[in-house]
Write a protein that holds these residues in place. Structure first.
Motif, mmCIF file in Angstrom:
data_model
loop_
_atom_site.group_PDB
_atom_site.id
_atom_site.type_symbol
_atom_site.label_atom_id
_atom_site.label_comp_id
_atom_site.label_asym_id
_atom_site.label_seq_id
_atom_site.Cartn_x
_atom_site.Cartn_y
_atom_site.Cartn_z
ATOM 1 N N MET A 69 0.822 -1.213 0.000
ATOM 2 C CA MET A 69 0.000 0.000 0.000
ATOM 3 C C MET A 69 0.857 1.265 0.000
ATOM 4 O O MET A 69 0.547 2.233 -0.696
ATOM 5 N N ARG A 70 1.931 1.277 0.780
ATOM 6 C CA ARG A 70 2.727 2.511 0.878
ATOM 7 C C ARG A 70 3.611 2.743 -0.338
ATOM 8 O O ARG A 70 4.040 3.878 -0.577
ATOM 9 N N THR A 71 3.889 1.709 -1.117
ATOM 10 C CA THR A 71 4.728 1.881 -2.296
ATOM 11 C C THR A 71 3.930 1.989 -3.596
ATOM 12 O O THR A 71 4.386 2.603 -4.558
ATOM 13 N N THR A 72 2.744 1.393 -3.620
ATOM 14 C CA THR A 72 1.948 1.371 -4.847
ATOM 15 C C THR A 72 0.790 2.364 -4.811
ATOM 16 O O THR A 72 0.412 2.910 -5.853
ATOM 17 N N CYS A 88 -0.524 3.358 13.035
ATOM 18 C CA CYS A 88 0.773 3.744 12.507
ATOM 19 C C CYS A 88 0.719 4.112 11.023
ATOM 20 O O CYS A 88 1.743 4.485 10.443
ATOM 21 N N GLY A 89 -0.426 4.016 10.392
ATOM 22 C CA GLY A 89 -0.520 4.411 9.007
ATOM 23 C C GLY A 89 -1.935 4.291 8.466
ATOM 24 O O GLY A 89 -2.709 3.438 8.910
ATOM 25 N N VAL A 90 -2.255 5.173 7.522
ATOM 26 C CA VAL A 90 -3.545 5.144 6.831
ATOM 27 C C VAL A 90 -3.260 5.197 5.340
ATOM 28 O O VAL A 90 -2.571 6.117 4.865
ATOM 29 N N ALA A 91 -3.724 4.217 4.593
ATOM 30 C CA ALA A 91 -3.452 4.142 3.170
ATOM 31 C C ALA A 91 -4.747 4.200 2.373
ATOM 32 O O ALA A 91 -5.801 3.756 2.829
ATOM 33 N N ARG A 92 -4.636 4.733 1.166
ATOM 34 C CA ARG A 92 -5.799 4.884 0.279
ATOM 35 C C ARG A 92 -5.454 4.410 -1.113
ATOM 36 O O ARG A 92 -4.361 4.695 -1.629
ATOM 37 N N MET A 93 -6.367 3.696 -1.735
ATOM 38 C CA MET A 93 -6.145 3.230 -3.100
ATOM 39 C C MET A 93 -6.036 4.405 -4.058
ATOM 40 O O MET A 93 -6.744 5.400 -3.914
ATOM 41 N N GLY A 151 -13.369 3.363 3.366
ATOM 42 C CA GLY A 151 -12.647 2.634 2.340
ATOM 43 C C GLY A 151 -11.146 2.668 2.510
ATOM 44 O O GLY A 151 -10.436 1.861 1.908
ATOM 45 N N ASP A 152 -10.626 3.603 3.327
ATOM 46 C CA ASP A 152 -9.186 3.644 3.587
ATOM 47 C C ASP A 152 -8.780 2.444 4.440
ATOM 48 O O ASP A 152 -9.609 1.830 5.121
ATOM 49 N N VAL A 153 -7.499 2.127 4.390
ATOM 50 C CA VAL A 153 -6.971 0.985 5.131
ATOM 51 C C VAL A 153 -6.158 1.488 6.322
ATOM 52 O O VAL A 153 -5.277 2.335 6.161
ATOM 53 N N VAL A 166 -4.417 -4.893 10.734
ATOM 54 C CA VAL A 166 -4.989 -4.059 9.679
ATOM 55 C C VAL A 166 -6.506 -4.065 9.790
ATOM 56 O O VAL A 166 -7.108 -5.015 10.297
ATOM 57 N N ALA A 167 -7.130 -2.970 9.352
ATOM 58 C CA ALA A 167 -8.590 -2.853 9.376
ATOM 59 C C ALA A 167 -9.028 -1.923 8.255
ATOM 60 O O ALA A 167 -8.204 -1.216 7.653
ATOM 61 N N LEU A 168 -10.317 -1.906 7.993
ATOM 62 C CA LEU A 168 -10.904 -1.025 6.982
ATOM 63 C C LEU A 168 -11.731 0.066 7.651
ATOM 64 O O LEU A 168 -12.481 -0.208 8.586
ATOM 65 N N VAL A 169 -11.588 1.292 7.169
ATOM 66 C CA VAL A 169 -12.412 2.387 7.677
ATOM 67 C C VAL A 169 -13.838 2.184 7.191
ATOM 68 O O VAL A 169 -14.101 2.078 5.992
ATOM 69 N N GLU A 170 -14.765 2.124 8.136
ATOM 70 C CA GLU A 170 -16.185 1.995 7.796
ATOM 71 C C GLU A 170 -16.838 3.361 7.659
ATOM 72 O O GLU A 170 -17.613 3.613 6.750
#
Length: 214
Positions: A102-105, A206-211, A117-119, A139-143
Motif C-alpha cells: 500500500m505505501r509503495t503502490t 501507525c498508518g492510513v493508506a488509500r487506493m 474505504g481507507d486501510v 490491519v482494518a478497513l475504515v467503515e
C-alpha cells in the motif's frame, strides 16, 4: 370451483411473498442501524468496502460468508477488496506485506483525513525506544468517519466481523464524558504489562493508506 381454488392459492402465495419482503426489509433496516451499543449512526459508508460484510451484520459478531483464509483474516479481506477493484497483486497474507504494498503502490494519508474505504494499519507490539514502531501487524478497513473525527473500522477476527473505534486526535482516551467509546482496546490490560505498553487503537495507529483513484 377450480377457479376459486386457484384464486385462493394465488392470494396465499401473494401473502407469503409480501411477508417475505417485509422480513427482508426489516433485516436490512437492522443491519443499517447496527447494534444499540455501537454508538451514533455512521454518516458515510464506502459501498465497495462491504459488498459482503454489511449483509452479514458488521459489528454483530455474525460469521463471515466464506471460509477462513490462510494468514491474517483482515489482511485477506483488504486484499480481496482491492483486487475486486481491479488491482492485480499478491502478498504473503500478512499485514506487514500489505503495508509494504500500500505505501509503495498507492498512497498514505493523514489520519485526520481518513475516509470510508481507507486501510488502517496498527502496530500492537511494544514501543521501541530506539525509534518509531514498525508498521504493521494488524490491519482494518475504515467503515465511517463522524463529524467529530471518530473513526469506525471493521476487522475480520476468528471468522467474524468486528467493529472498533479510534480517534486520531485523542489516542489515549477510552471514553468521552458521555460514556461513548472513543478508542477500542486492541491489547487487553494485564497486571504484569511492561511500562509503556499501549492498549488503544488510536495510540497503535501507525498508518492510513488509500487506493489510487479514490
Amino acid at each position: 370451483m377450480r377457479n376459486q381454488v386457484d384464486f385462493a392459492r394465488w392470494r396465499a402465495g401473494r401473502g407469503a411473498t409480501r411477508a417475505t419482503a417485509l422480513s427482508l426489509l426489516a433485516a436490512l433496516a437492522l443491519l443499517s442501524t447496527g447494534c444499540a451499543n455501537d454508538g451514533p449512526r455512521i454518516r458515510r459508508v464506502a459501498p465497495w468496502v462491504f459488498r459482503s460484510a454489511r449483509h452479514v451484520g458488521v459489528g454483530t459478531g455474525r460469521p463471515a460468508p466464506a471460509a477462513r483464509p490462510a494468514g491474517d483474516e483482515s489482511a485477506a479481506l483488504v486484499v480481496g477488496q482491492i483486487q475486486a477493484a481491479g488491482y492485480r497483486f499478491g502478498t504473503d497474507g500478512s499485514p506487514g506485506a500489505l503495508w509494504g504494498y500500500m505505501r509503495t503502490t498507492h498512497r498514505l494519508v493523514d489520519p485526520d483525513e481518513a475516509r470510508p474505504g481507507d486501510v488502517l494499519f496498527f502496530d500492537t507490539r511494544g514501543r521501541d525506544d530506539q525509534g518509531p514502531p514498525a508498521c504493521a501487524d494488524r490491519v482494518a478497513l475504515v467503515e465511517g468517519v463522524e463529524a467529530g473525527g471518530r473513526i469506525s473500522f471493521v476487522e475480520l477476527r476468528g471468522g467474524r466481523y468486528q467493529r472498533g473505534y479510534l480517534h486520531p486526535r485523542y489516542p489515549l482516551t477510552r471514553r468521552d464524558q458521555g460514556g461513548q467509546v472513543i478508542n477500542s482496546f486492541l491489547h487487553p490490560k494485564h497486571i504484569d504489562d511492561a511500562q509503556g505498553t499501549r492498549y488503544f487503537a488510536g495510540e497503535m495507529l501507525c498508518g492510513v493508506a488509500r487506493m489510487r483513484g479514490r
